[in-house]
Each structure stands twice: as structure tokens, then as C-alpha cells.
Design a protein around this motif. Structure first.
Motif, mmCIF file in Angstrom:
data_model
loop_
_atom_site.group_PDB
_atom_site.id
_atom_site.type_symbol
_atom_site.label_atom_id
_atom_site.label_comp_id
_atom_site.label_asym_id
_atom_site.label_seq_id
_atom_site.Cartn_x
_atom_site.Cartn_y
_atom_site.Cartn_z
ATOM 1 N N GLU A 178 0.829 -1.208 0.000
ATOM 2 C CA GLU A 178 0.000 0.000 0.000
ATOM 3 C C GLU A 178 0.858 1.251 0.000
ATOM 4 O O GLU A 178 1.950 1.270 0.547
ATOM 5 C CB GLU A 178 -0.915 0.024 1.234
ATOM 6 C CG GLU A 178 -2.104 -0.911 1.098
ATOM 7 C CD GLU A 178 -3.130 -0.658 2.188
ATOM 8 O OE1 GLU A 178 -3.293 0.518 2.604
ATOM 9 O OE2 GLU A 178 -3.744 -1.640 2.644
ATOM 10 N N VAL A 179 0.309 2.303 -0.597
ATOM 11 C CA VAL A 179 0.979 3.599 -0.552
ATOM 12 C C VAL A 179 0.446 4.357 0.663
ATOM 13 O O VAL A 179 -0.763 4.509 0.823
ATOM 14 C CB VAL A 179 0.723 4.399 -1.851
ATOM 15 C CG1 VAL A 179 1.282 5.813 -1.720
ATOM 16 C CG2 VAL A 179 1.359 3.679 -3.034
ATOM 17 N N VAL A 180 1.371 4.759 1.514
ATOM 18 C CA VAL A 180 0.955 5.411 2.762
ATOM 19 C C VAL A 180 1.660 6.762 2.885
ATOM 20 O O VAL A 180 2.623 7.047 2.169
ATOM 21 C CB VAL A 180 1.297 4.541 3.998
ATOM 22 C CG1 VAL A 180 0.557 3.223 3.953
ATOM 23 C CG2 VAL A 180 2.802 4.318 4.103
ATOM 24 N N ALA A 181 1.148 7.560 3.814
ATOM 25 C CA ALA A 181 1.803 8.837 4.135
ATOM 26 C C ALA A 181 1.965 8.900 5.645
ATOM 27 O O ALA A 181 1.052 8.561 6.395
ATOM 28 C CB ALA A 181 0.959 10.005 3.648
ATOM 29 N N VAL A 182 3.170 9.305 6.056
ATOM 30 C CA VAL A 182 3.472 9.420 7.476
ATOM 31 C C VAL A 182 4.125 10.779 7.698
ATOM 32 O O VAL A 182 4.945 11.204 6.872
ATOM 33 C CB VAL A 182 4.421 8.282 7.921
ATOM 34 C CG1 VAL A 182 4.995 8.544 9.298
ATOM 35 C CG2 VAL A 182 3.696 6.937 7.881
ATOM 36 N N SER A 183 3.751 11.437 8.781
ATOM 37 C CA SER A 183 4.394 12.710 9.110
ATOM 38 C C SER A 183 5.005 12.631 10.492
ATOM 39 O O SER A 183 4.410 12.057 11.406
ATOM 40 C CB SER A 183 3.372 13.856 9.066
ATOM 41 O OG SER A 183 3.049 14.161 7.732
ATOM 42 N N GLY A 184 6.198 13.215 10.619
ATOM 43 C CA GLY A 184 6.819 13.187 11.942
ATOM 44 C C GLY A 184 8.222 13.765 11.903
ATOM 45 O O GLY A 184 8.578 14.498 10.990
ATOM 46 N N TRP A 185 8.994 13.390 12.908
ATOM 47 C CA TRP A 185 10.343 13.928 13.060
ATOM 48 C C TRP A 185 11.384 12.905 12.637
ATOM 49 O O TRP A 185 11.208 11.705 12.872
ATOM 50 C CB TRP A 185 10.595 14.299 14.527
ATOM 51 C CG TRP A 185 9.870 15.533 14.954
ATOM 52 C CD1 TRP A 185 10.377 16.785 15.020
ATOM 53 C CD2 TRP A 185 8.501 15.629 15.382
ATOM 54 N NE1 TRP A 185 9.410 17.665 15.447
ATOM 55 C CE2 TRP A 185 8.259 16.980 15.679
ATOM 56 C CE3 TRP A 185 7.447 14.716 15.512
ATOM 57 C CZ2 TRP A 185 7.017 17.439 16.123
ATOM 58 C CZ3 TRP A 185 6.215 15.163 15.951
ATOM 59 C CH2 TRP A 185 6.014 16.523 16.252
ATOM 60 N N VAL A 186 12.473 13.394 12.069
ATOM 61 C CA VAL A 186 13.569 12.523 11.653
ATOM 62 C C VAL A 186 14.457 12.244 12.855
ATOM 63 O O VAL A 186 15.051 13.155 13.428
ATOM 64 C CB VAL A 186 14.390 13.179 10.521
ATOM 65 C CG1 VAL A 186 15.608 12.332 10.196
ATOM 66 C CG2 VAL A 186 13.511 13.384 9.301
ATOM 67 N N LYS A 187 14.494 11.003 13.290
ATOM 68 C CA LYS A 187 15.255 10.638 14.483
ATOM 69 C C LYS A 187 16.648 10.151 14.160
ATOM 70 O O LYS A 187 17.553 10.253 14.987
ATOM 71 C CB LYS A 187 14.505 9.540 15.246
ATOM 72 C CG LYS A 187 13.260 10.029 15.934
ATOM 73 C CD LYS A 187 13.603 10.965 17.081
ATOM 74 C CE LYS A 187 12.411 11.860 17.367
ATOM 75 N NZ LYS A 187 12.633 12.761 18.498
#
Length: 595
Positions: A20-29
Motif C-alpha cells: 500500500e501507498v501510505v503517508a506518514v508525518s513526523g520527526w527525523v530521528k
RNA sequence: GGGGUCGUAGUUCAGACGGUUAGAACGCCGGCCUGUCACGCCGGAGGUCGCGAGUUCGAGUCUCGUCGGCCCCGCCA
């Protein structure tokens, strides 16, 4: 809840979404740039997911530009990781997102410290950048536990007929108790509100009003010196109920506590064990004992009543006592360890310790050659010393000795690991004295607060023998920490006035300060009582933190300041004028020093 | 109000008995690197040793004061 920014939280991704194609947003750890292949770990509140790009990927170049803690939106296909490259440490370790589009939502300056759970950063730096400190998973987890405790509280109490009612934050200064935080009134110049030390009076008035069962997750304020477990503002789970006996009320509370801790994964046994205040002090030296291990305090005053030792004799002649305890299972105790203990003892107010060790029928130690035979055998017997076992003796005024030795007891609890991890002991401490005598003020003061009801069978002694009057008060203690306390209240105006008079609060003062309460008690007040729990302390214990600052989003330092906002701070001359306030110059300023 | 402890690079720390140019790791910047996951390798920048006095030929180091963080006693019904 999908949005433009995300179809899923990072931690929710799994093999079930493969392809599946998904989108995730957040911080680069984390960034692992291999020159060709680039890996990013993108984090949000739910967890981490690995994002991968190779030179043929769309948006490969933007991937190379990303830095730590950039805020990004990544879109791409969920892929199973090549066999052998799975990472079992993460729940999403068997998948990764093949980047198709990377959007930098915001950049991030180089950090003042690494945002990782195991980075030990000095607390003043953490507090200065609290918003970064809170980004650490452990801090978010602490506050999540706090949230759960609050939700469990609201659910249980609502389900059991309690109603949440808010009470004023701007209220009236009252005598007794802690120092008030004051707030100047602009509309009535020269007058002040006080911030509530607790909603005490209001919740009693709600009972008079017929609310029957009240609760509030209430902020409380006390202008006293801080400790690891004390902040100037803190949160109580505040409860009051009418038409319940003490027993009935305690039972509801045990069920509440069972529910809260159950929600947090801690099972407990009911009914809770109970101990009287007197027994707690005698046996443990404190009114909040950790009863998960023994090591009871023993009174050795009788053994040494005729002591030739000057330190012992002098202390006892001036009203002191001699007490001791046996550290359970202490085998090796080097001189260095002994001096560490002695140092620690001094810091908690003990003048000194006598450390002894039984060898056969003799005691070895610094002062033991001055012990008579009877004193030696008496000490061995009272402390129950087996051959080779150690005993700790201390001398001094009883109260000081109790405070100090109870700390020594906890010191050995930790040093000798006397309590298995994960074990807990809930306890009610009951039969508190209603009053104690305040030497400094030369009068009786309430042990709990002035509205606490005396026990019915002791009321007749109020005037004749006030110190023996017991109160219908109770503290809940968990593993050596007071987590809650309360009492049945006086609901009779006449009894309330008798107690005020014992506390040397004049009729006029009582009228001026508490007139509304006395009036209310005369208008059909029901039998009632309540309790308040320290929410911050409960959460601290559950998450195993060393200070309540770890479970408060924006705490104050030990001097009551906020390093991030710089509160408290000076205010403008205009603001002061509006309030009719003139500042008194400090001594240094008055003397014309440059400050 | 009192006792204790700490303060050195962005962070965490090391700096022997007072001595010449204050170090390390991580982070940061640059370069190399296609399966890493604390990636690796090479190079570089970065310091008012909290602040102020004092002792000394010389102080990160010793003394005094001061500011700040933390722990505790008193205090917190």
C-alpha cells in the motif's frame, strides 16, 4: 484519522499493509546515509518507521538534505524488508517505506542536546528546552500514564455517582496550613486573593448544598520550599462524599485506587492493611512507612537507662531516647561503607550513629567497650542480633530520631535490595491524633486540618486532654509514600467552634475567616468526609521516576522558577501602580549598592 | 533559615601535587561509502573552565564571595 499529512501513524504500519501507498508525518530521528542508499527513521507519538531511498528513487536528493529532527511528510509504498535485514527491536522492523515523495514541513536547528531516552542531560538544560525534552519517548510515556490515571479516575468516580465540580482558583487566604500564594486585587486595592491550597472549604460547602458526591482533579498551590516530591503547584484528585461512614468511604476509595492502578497494570489486594499512627511511628519512625520489609525500630532507652556513656546519658537526661535497628541480611560492612552511612545519617538530622556488630556474646564497635554486660546483652536481645550481625544505634530527641532512622531504614532497603522489583504495599494509616502541640507558636495546631472530626468516643476529652483525642483521619500510603489523605469532617457548628477555640482561633477570627463555613454547618450540613490524592506522586511511583518533575509537563525548579519562561519576573511600574503596590527596596539597593 | 553536592566545547564527561598549546566521545560542518539500524571510514570547526575578587612568578586546579541546578533538614494542616 487520515489527513493530508498522514494516512497512518508510523507505529501502526505492518506487513498487513504491504504494497500500500501510505503517508506518514513526523520527526527525523536518525539518518544513515550510505552514499548510495539512504535510510531515515521517522518518528511520531506512536513509534518509528524506516524510510529508504536509493539513487533511482524519486526525491532521492531531498532525502540527502534532511537533518535530525526535521519535520517531514513521507509518502511511499510499504515494503517487506529484504530477508536478513529485519530489525526485531522495532515493531515496524520487518517493513520500510520506499520513498516516492518527501516533503520537508520544517527544518530544525542543531539541537542543544540529543533527544533520546538514554541521554543523561543536566536538568537545567532540559528545563530550558522543555519542549525538546518532552519530545523524548519516555516523557511522552510518563504523561500518557498520567492521562490514563486521570481518565480512570473520571470514569470510576462518574460511574459511582460522583460529580466533577470546579471551584475557584481566586479565593480567600486562610490561617493554618501552608503559606498562601497571594494575588493582588485591582478592583479592591490593598486586598488580596489567595490561590487555593486545596478546594477543602468549597467541597464541604458542596456537601451542605446536597451534591452528595463530588470530585475534582484540582490544581493546588502552596508557597513552601520544594523537594523532589513537592512542587508549588500540584494536582490532587479531590473527593468528598456525604452519608457514608468512614468504613464505607474507605471501601469506595480502595475500589477507586484498584481501578486506577489496574488501568496502569498494577494489581493490588483488598482490603488494604491498616496501621495506627502510633504503631507506625513506633515501628517505622514515620507515618508513611514502607511495610514491604521489616527492619523495625527498637527502643533501647530502657537497656541504657543507667549508661555510663556520657553521650547516651546526657541525651536521655534532656528527654531523648535511644533507638536502634538491625539491617536485615547485612554481611560485609566495610569502614568506607560505614562512613557513607554516617554521612547520610548526618544529612538527615541524626547527630551520630553507633554501629555495632555481634561477635559471640560480645558487641564490637566504636563505643561498645563502654557498654556494661547487661547493656550488651540487652542490645543483642532487643535488636535480635545473631552472631556476626550488625546493629545501628542512635540517640536523640524522639522526633528527630524517628525521622532520621526511618531514612536509615530506607537507605538499607535500597542498599540491600530488600524489596523485590514490582512488589507494592498499599496501606491505610489511621487513628491520627487530632492535634499536636506547636512549640514555636505555643499552641495546639491541627494535625490534618481544622475541619477534621474527632472520634466520637474521644470528643468528651477535647478540653481536658486534647492531645489524646484521635481524629477520624486517614492517609493512604504506598511503598513508603503518602499518596492520599483525608478525614471525616466536623458537621456540627458547635463542635467546630470548640475545635477553633482549642486552636486558639478567636471567635472573631473564626467568624472573619470561616464565618461562611460556620453558617453553612448551621444550615443542615450532612455527615460528610473526603480525601485528596497526590496525582503527581502516584504517577511518579507508577512510572518509577525519581522526581515528580518527570511527570509534570512544565515543572518549576527547586527555587520555584521556570527556566523556560523566566517566571517569576519583574512587572512594569504601570502594572504595579494599577494594583496599588509599591515595592520595598532590598537591603542592598537601599544601601546604594549596584545590584 | 540551615547542611550537602555539582557547574570545563552544543551535550556527557576527563583533566595527578598549581606549570608551558585544556582533551575524549557524541553532536555539528565537509568528503567517501547501495542494506544500514548507536552504520562505517577520513578531515575540520567549536572553550570568558558559571561569575567576581584574592593567594601565587603562574589558577580549570587553592581560598573567599556570589549566581544557578540538584538532594536533604526546618517548613509543607
Amino acid at each position: 484519522m487520515p489527513s493530508v499529512f498522514r494516512t497512518h501513524y508510523a507505529g501502526e504500519l505492518s506487513l498487513a499493509l504491504e504494497g500500500e501507498v501510505v503517508a506518514v508525518s513526523g520527526w527525523v530521528k536518525r539518518i544513515r546515509d550510505h552514499g548510495g542508499l539512504v535510510f531515515l527513521e521517522v518518528w511520531d507519538r506512536s513509534g518509528l518507521v524506516q524510510v529508504v531511498a536509493d539513487p533511482t528513487s524519486a526525491d532521492y536528493e531531498p532525502m540527502k538534505q534532511v537533518r535530525l529532527e526535521y519535520v517531514v511528510k513521507v509518502e511511499g509504498q510499504v515494503k517487506r524488508r529484504p530477508s536478513g535485514t529485519e530489525n526485531l527491536q522495532h515493531s515496524t522492523g520487518d517493513i520500510e517505506i520506499r520513498i516516492s515523495k518527501l516533503t520537508v514541513l520544517n527544518a530544525c536547528k542543531p539541537l542543544p542536546f540529543l533527544i533520546e531516552d538514554d541521554a543523561e542531560v543536566q536538568e537545567n538544560v532540559r528545563l530550558l528546552y522543555r519542549y525538546l525534552d518532552l519530545r523524548r519517548p519516555r516523557m511522552i510515556e510518563n504523561l500518557r500514564v498520567r492521562h490514563s490515571a486521570m481518565q480512570a479516575t473520571r470514569k470510576f468516580l462518574s460511574d459511582n455517582g460522583f460529580m466533577e465540580v470546579e471551584t475557584p482558583i481566586l479565593t480567600k487566604s486562610t490561617p493554618e496550613g501552608a503559606r498562601d500564594f497571594l494575588v493582588p486585587s485591582r478592583l479592591t486595592k490593598g486586598h488580596f486573593y489567595a490561590l487555593p491550597q486545596s478546594p477543602q472549604l468549597f467541597k464541604q460547602l458542596l456537601m451542605v448544598a446536597g451534591f452528595d458526591r463530588y470530585f475534582q482533579i484540582a490544581r493546588c498551590f502552596r508557597d513552601e520550599d520544594l523537594r523532589a516530591d513537592r512542587q508549588p503547584e500540584f494536582t490532587q484528585i479531590d473527593i468528598e462524599a456525604s452519608f457514608l461512614t468512614l468504613e464505607e468511604f474507605l471501601e469506595v476509595n480502595e475500589r477507586l485506587v484498584e481501578k486506577i492502578f489496574g488501568e496502569l497494570g498494577i494489581a493490588l489486594e483488598r482490603p488494604f492493611r491498616r496501621i495506627s499512627y502510633k504503631d507506625a511511628i513506633e515501628t517505622y519512625g514515620t507515618d508513611k512507612p514502607d511495610v514491604r520489609f521489616g527492619m523495625h525500630l527498637k527502643d533501647l532507652s530502657a537497656v541504657f537507662s543507667g549508661s555510663s556513656l556520657e553521650v547516651f546519658r546526657k541525651a536521655m537526661e534532656s528527654g531523648g531516647v535511644i533507638k536502634g535497628l538491625k539491617p536485615e541480611g547485612l554481611k560485609e560492612f566495610s569502614p568506607k561503607e560505614q562512613s557513607v552511612l554516617e554521612e547520610m545519617a548526618r544529612s538527615v538530622g541524626l547527630g551520630g550513629l553507633t554501629i555495632v556488630r555481634r561477635e559471640g556474646s560480645a558487641l564490637k564497635g566504636r563505643l561498645t567497650r563502654h557498654f556494661s554486660e547487661a547493656e550488651t546483652s540487652g542490645t543483642i536481645e532487643t535488636l535480635g542480633l545473631g552472631d556476626g550481625e550488625w546493629g545501628i544505634l542512635a540517640v536523640g530527641p524522639n522526633a528527630k530520631l524517628c525521622t532520621g532512622l526511618s531514612q536509615v531504614r530506607l537507605y538499607f532497603r535500597d542498599k540491600l535490595a530488600l524489596v523485590p522489583a514490582g512488589s507494592h504495599a498499599f496501606l491505610w494509616v489511621v487513628d491520627f491524633p487530632l492535634l499536636e502541640y506547636d512549640e514555636a507558636e505555643g499552641r495546639y495546631v491541627s494535625m490534618h486540618h481544622p475541619f477534621t472530626a474527632p472520634m466520637d468516643e474521644d470528643i468528651h476529652k477535647l478540653e481536658q486532654d486534647p492531645l489524646t483525642v484521635r481524629a477520624k483521619a486517614y492517609d493512604m500510603v504506598l511503598d513508603g509514600n503518602e499518596i492520599g489523605g483525608g478525614s471525616m469532617r466536623i458537621y456540627n457548628a458547635a463542635v467546630q467552634e470548640r475545635v477553633f477555640s482549642l486552636l486558639a482561633i478567636s471567635k472573631e477570627e473564626a467568624r472573619q475567616k470561616f464565618g461562611f463555613l460556620l453558617d453553612a454547618l448551621a444550615y443542615g450540613a450532612p455527615p460528610h468526609g473526603g480525601i485528596a490524592y497526590g496525582l503527581d506522586r502516584i504517577v511518579t511511583l507508577v512510572v518509577g521516576a525519581s522526581s515528580i518533575r518527570e511527570v509534570i509537563a512544565f515543572p518549576k525548579t527547586q527555587k520555584g522558577t521556570c527556566l523556560m519562561t523566566q517566571a517569576p519576573s519583574p512587572v512594569s511600574e504601570d502594572q504595579l501602580q494599577e494594583l496599588g503596590i509599591q515595592l520595598v527596596k532590598s537591603k542592598a539597593e537601599a544601601e546604594g549598592l549596584d545590584v
